[in-house]
Design an enzyme around this catalytic site. Structure first.
Site, short mmCIF file in Angstrom:
data_model
loop_
_atom_site.label_atom_id
_atom_site.label_comp_id
_atom_site.label_asym_id
_atom_site.label_seq_id
_atom_site.Cartn_x
_atom_site.Cartn_y
_atom_site.Cartn_z
N TYR A 143 -18.53 104.17 -83.26
CA TYR A 143 -17.63 104.90 -82.36
C TYR A 143 -16.17 104.81 -82.81
O TYR A 143 -15.32 105.55 -82.33
CB TYR A 143 -17.75 104.39 -80.91
N ASP A 227 -35.27 100.43 -82.83
CA ASP A 227 -36.31 101.32 -82.29
C ASP A 227 -37.45 100.50 -81.69
O ASP A 227 -37.96 100.82 -80.60
CB ASP A 227 -36.83 102.30 -83.37
N ASP A 251 -25.29 100.83 -76.37
CA ASP A 251 -25.09 101.92 -75.43
C ASP A 251 -26.46 102.43 -74.94
O ASP A 251 -26.70 102.61 -73.74
CB ASP A 251 -24.34 103.04 -76.18
N ASP A 255 -28.81 101.21 -71.25
CA ASP A 255 -29.25 102.22 -70.27
C ASP A 255 -30.75 102.12 -70.01
O ASP A 255 -31.22 102.32 -68.89
CB ASP A 255 -28.89 103.64 -70.73
#
Ligand code: NAD
Length: 370
Positions: A143, A227, A251, A255
């Site tokens: 980012y 993953d 991130d 979630d």
């Protein structure tokens, strides 16, 4: 004489002020009953600051944040501000706080309260009793890495570029936080990257392993590809204690872990920065949810995520573990007693308002501390 801790409250927009008010009740409860109390200060942030000062965060509030022992942040944003230029958007206030306070470690606990185990989209037996901590690196990685941008090539076509960059220092400092957290929990750290396809991931893995061998061999370290971690989180989340990972993977994985618990109104978070020369770590505590304009002003907001954010402040910034435990026990008790705001309402339970939930949690603090 009392040497109070300085807490800056930034309620923000929408339901931010509503859930902050209830948290203030809990803070005042401790203030009245403890030797070391709190000096509370308040400031504007986000849209509320824009309305008055035409900026989402003034230098004055930024200074107050620097000089506090911890910042409690509500939520920012709302439809009124959607068309503002990027630099004036409410979220910029939060990003400035994170950047200038150097908040590089984002802690998101995923705890399933037994009384709410039915609220998860996963089977009760998979999530029941869950207590894991996702630690996301917050100020580095893809980012922020350079080069970045959308560039035109000589043939007129275009490329979009972002770059994943991590230095030894960035990896080690978030690694230290992960191992310190694990040492106070069940002693297990999963370090998560994509070392199989990314050099930055391989480097992350090597540095974490080195740090572990140098300082933390009394704990346990496992490496896992991101993953696989996503899959394992929904297959068997109990195998995890602390997961430490990069900005991008954190991130996504945080979630997923939030969804395991089933309700946004219950999720607190903490962001920790570097320790300064006086041994004080800059820190900010906030619920995971946003300003929820759809329910704002109706007494429907669940204040528990904000109240649990205060309990994270007690635990991770103010080193008041017993008080943090007490807040969590009071929340657990209120839920066990069947009290619910609308977002977590279940058949046969008692529906109460934001204000009532704050008051009832304070009542449970009274009951638990006699
Ligand atoms: P949101 O988290 O505000 O709301 C999502 C849904 O969850 C809504 O239906 C809302 O009513 C519900 N909800 C959220 N918190 C709740 C609570 N405490 N109690 C009961 N129900 C709750 O996300 P959104 O709707 O995508 O965003 C709304 C605004 O908030 C936007 O302007 C967005 O940019 C902003 N936002 C801010 C932050 C932040 O301040 N850190 C985070 C996310 C979104």
């Amino acid at each position: 004489m009392k040497s109070n801790r300085k807490v800056l409250m930034l309620p923000g927009d929408g339901i931010g002020p509503e859930v902050m008010n209830e948290t203030k009740k809990v803070i005042n409860w401790f203030d009245k009953r403890r030797e070391v109390g709190f000096d509370l200060d308040e400031g504007l942030v986000g849209g509320a600051s824009y309305d008055k000062h035409k900026t989402p965060l003034t230098d004055e509030v930024m200074d107050k944040a620097f000089n506090s022992d911890g910042v409690l942040f509500g939520a920012v944003g709302g439809p009124t501000y959607d068309n503002l230029p990027f630099s004036e958007k409410p979220e910029r206030g939060l990003l400035r706080l994170r950047k200038e306070l150097g908040l590089f470690a984002n802690l998101r606990p995923a705890i399933v309260f037994d009384a709410l185990a039915d609220a998860s989209s996963l089977k009760k037996e998979i999530v029941s009793g869950l207590d894991i901590m996702i630690l996301r690196e917050l100020t580095g990685g893809i980012y922020f890495g350079e080069p970045r941008g959308i560039n035109e090539l000589p043939d007129g076509s275009k490329v979009g570029i972002n770059t994943e960059v991590y230095s030894t220092n960035e990896i080690r400092r978030v690694g230290d936080v992960a191992f310190e957290l694990a040492s106070k929990r069940r002693g297990l750290v999963h370090s998560v990257e994509k070392a199989n396809v990314m050099e930055s991931g391989l480097f992350w893995r090597q540095e974490m392993q080195k740090l572990y061998e140098e300082k933390y061999e009394d704990l346990k370290l496992e490496h896992m590809y991101a993953d696989n971690c996503a899959m394992q989180l929904v297959r068997d989340p109990h195998q995890f204690d602390v997961i430490v990972t990069t900005n991008l993977f954190g991130d996504l994985l945080s979630d997923i872990s939030a969804q395991l618990t089933g309700s946004l109104g219950m999720l607190p978070s903490a962001s920790l920065g570097i320790v300064n020369e006086y041994g004080i770590r800059k820190s900010l505590f906030e619920p995971v949810h946003g300003s929820a304009p759809d329910i704002s002003g109706q007494g429907k907001a669940n204040p528990i995520a904000m109240i649990l954010s205060f309990s994270m402040m007690l635990r991770y910034s103010l080193d008041r573990i017993e008080d943090a435990n007490l807040v969590e026990q009071a929340v657990t008790k209120a839920l066990e007693d069947g009290l619910r705001t609308a977002d977590i309402m279940q058949p046969g339970k008692t529906l109460i308002s934001t204000e009532q939930m704050g008051a009832e949690i304070c009542n449970r603090l009274d009951q638990l501390s006699v």
